[in-house]
Scaffold this active site. Structure first.
Site, PDB file in Angstrom:
ATOM      1  N   LYS A  53      54.680  49.426  29.057  1.00  0.00           N
ATOM      2  CA  LYS A  53      54.782  50.627  28.079  1.00  0.00           C
ATOM      3  C   LYS A  53      55.784  51.462  28.437  1.00  0.00           C
ATOM      4  CE  LYS A  53      50.107  51.479  28.961  1.00  0.00           C
ATOM      5  NZ  LYS A  53      49.782  50.130  29.369  1.00  0.00           N
ATOM      6  N   PHE A  93      57.996  45.482  41.595  1.00  0.00           N
ATOM      7  CA  PHE A  93      57.833  44.740  42.720  1.00  0.00           C
ATOM      8  C   PHE A  93      56.362  44.727  43.228  1.00  0.00           C
ATOM      9  CE2 PHE A  93      57.636  47.154  47.140  1.00  0.00           C
ATOM     10  CZ  PHE A  93      57.410  45.971  47.961  1.00  0.00           C
ATOM     11  N   ASP A 102      46.161  38.698  44.137  1.00  0.00           N
ATOM     12  CA  ASP A 102      44.737  38.515  43.142  1.00  0.00           C
ATOM     13  C   ASP A 102      44.788  37.357  42.602  1.00  0.00           C
ATOM     14  OD1 ASP A 102      44.339  41.024  43.940  1.00  0.00           O
ATOM     15  OD2 ASP A 102      44.786  42.032  41.846  1.00  0.00           O
ATOM     16  N   ARG A 107      49.893  38.604  32.796  1.00  0.00           N
ATOM     17  CA  ARG A 107      50.260  39.818  32.874  1.00  0.00           C
ATOM     18  C   ARG A 107      51.135  40.172  31.895  1.00  0.00           C
ATOM     19  NH1 ARG A 107      49.291  44.344  36.023  1.00  0.00           N
ATOM     20  NH2 ARG A 107      49.026  42.936  37.605  1.00  0.00           N
ATOM     21  N   ASP A 170      42.477  48.526  48.914  1.00  0.00           N
ATOM     22  CA  ASP A 170      42.085  47.759  48.038  1.00  0.00           C
ATOM     23  C   ASP A 170      41.680  46.411  48.767  1.00  0.00           C
ATOM     24  OD1 ASP A 170      41.447  46.826  45.388  1.00  0.00           O
ATOM     25  OD2 ASP A 170      43.389  46.454  44.711  1.00  0.00           O
ATOM     26  N   LYS A 201      47.128  53.743  45.818  1.00  0.00           N
ATOM     27  CA  LYS A 201      47.469  52.597  45.199  1.00  0.00           C
ATOM     28  C   LYS A 201      47.980  53.061  43.747  1.00  0.00           C
ATOM     29  CE  LYS A 201      46.504  48.136  43.634  1.00  0.00           C
ATOM     30  NZ  LYS A 201      45.527  46.880  43.682  1.00  0.00           N
ATOM     31  N   ASP A 249      41.238  51.793  33.719  1.00  0.00           N
ATOM     32  CA  ASP A 249      41.545  50.416  34.157  1.00  0.00           C
ATOM     33  C   ASP A 249      40.583  49.477  34.295  1.00  0.00           C
ATOM     34  OD1 ASP A 249      44.348  49.810  33.397  1.00  0.00           O
ATOM     35  OD2 ASP A 249      44.455  48.936  35.612  1.00  0.00           O
ATOM     36  N   ASP A 250      39.586  50.064  35.226  1.00  0.00           N
ATOM     37  CA  ASP A 250      38.426  49.361  35.830  1.00  0.00           C
ATOM     38  C   ASP A 250      37.534  48.856  34.537  1.00  0.00           C
ATOM     39  OD1 ASP A 250      39.632  49.603  38.128  1.00  0.00           O
ATOM     40  OD2 ASP A 250      37.954  50.718  38.961  1.00  0.00           O
TER      41      ASP A 250
END
Length: 359
Positions: A53, A93, A102, A107, A170, A201, A249-250
């Site tokens: 975005k 990055f 993860d 993505r 995390d 984070k 986001d979660d």
């Protein structure tokens, strides 16, 4: 002009061209090796850096504009856009590395960089490091003689360090007892850990960095009385915006369809210390907790569905909507205290970008 994505993207092409020229000018390499490097990174850079975005990058331009209180000159716009792209480079990055950690699949609606044909996981790790280094190549190229050069460098160094600390919290928050994936220690999924992770984070690099870069570029010294107050107020708002953004986001990871979100949500399978599981653990009875014990952190579609059904039973989505309105109110209150008044516009812009977002 500040939110003109076409103008912003044109600056990206200039930066990319300069960086590819740096590679082509490396000493001691054959023309064939240079050709291979250029071919590879001519694919890597446009695949990993633009495509999101671009809010983080555009925020730098918006920040410089409101601090100047006028339309930017051509040079000021270019400088602000270059700084904005360095935030996007930092994001690239982090994302390339994070997707490997993860074991993510997609993505931005396409395969993660490390999942691409002819890009091995080892290559992708090195590519993430190269993306980080390119930030400093670009800063040196365009700002070495600028009075704010050191302040700009320090903001990137400090933000990278803080974000990597957040990433540790995390990844270390996937608490398997004695390193055994079969035994998930749910006791470490706490809101205290969650808030520490989010602050480091997400909040610093996704919100504070862009605002602080605008302040630094416009000559506000963090050690002066005026500067210290401005940076602190910016940080106060950005920490709250970052927490709100990450909780969104979660929730989206669990509820938004992949075609809308642009990626396949895997927080449950990956045993992430998410807001949803932390809140659930505060609310569950013994039988409900057993569902998490049995299914959280396992790559099993049926088990994932049972966890989502538990979230629904606990009405966590409704709780989030209450939280969302509360955060909006608190952010508005903090923004109202920022002086000069023109600087408030930047944070109103940021809040408007994330309030009730769907992806």
């Amino acid at each position: 002009m500040s939110t003109d994505k076409a103008a912003f993207l044109s600056i990206y092409k200039q930066i990319e061209s300069d960086l590819l020229s740096d590679i082509s000018n490396l000493p001691g390499l054959s023309s064939e090796l240079k050709r291979q490097l250029i071919e590879y990174y001519s694919t890597c850079l446009p695949y990993t850096v633009p495509g999101g975005k671009m809010t983080r990058g555009l925020t730098v331009i918006k920040g410089v504009e409101v601090l100047k209180g006028r339309a930017l000159t051509e040079e000021e716009y270019k400088h602000a856009a270059i700084l904005g792209w360095q935030v996007e480079w930092l994001q690239a990055f982090f994302l390339v590395a994070d997707d490997i950690m993860d074991a993510s699949i997609t993505r931005r609606g396409q395969p993660c960089w490390y999942q691409r044909p002819n890009v091995t996981q080892d290559n992708a790790i090195n590519d993430a490091l190269i993306l980080e280094n390119m930030i400093y190549q670009t800063l040196r190229r365009h700002f070495k003689s600028h009075p704010s050069y050191v302040a700009l460098l320090e903001l990137f160094i400090d933000t990278t360090f803080r974000t990597e600390i957040g990433q540790h919290i995390d990844t270390n928050g996937t608490p398997y007892a004695e390193g055994k994936r079969a035994a998930l220690d749910l006791s470490r999924f706490t809101l205290d850990r969650y808030r520490g992770c989010v602050r480091y984070k997400t909040s610093y690099y996704s919100f504070y960095l862009s605002c602080a870069l605008a302040l630094a570029y416009c000559g506000y010294d963090q050690d002066s009385d005026e500067g210290k107050q401005l940076y602190q107020k910016a940080e106060d708002v950005c920490m709250r915006l970052g927490e709100y953004f990450q909780i969104q986001d979660d929730v989206l990871d669990a509820y938004a369809p992949p075609e809308v979100l642009g990626k396949i949500g895997t927080d449950i399978e990956d045993a992430k210390c998410s807001w949803l599981v932390c809140k659930a653990l505060e609310m569950v009875n013994d039988d409900q907790k057993q569902i998490l014990v049995n299914h959280y952190g396992r790559h099993d579609a049926e088990g994932v569905q049972k966890v989502k059904e538990l979230y629904k039973e606990l009405k966590l989505e409704e709780l989030f909507h209450e939280y969302e309105e509360e955060q909006k109110k608190k952010c508005d209150e903090l923004i109202a205290k920022i002086e000069p008044e023109s600087f408030r516009e930047l944070f109103t812009f940021l809040l408007g970008k994330i309030y009730k977002r769907q992806k």
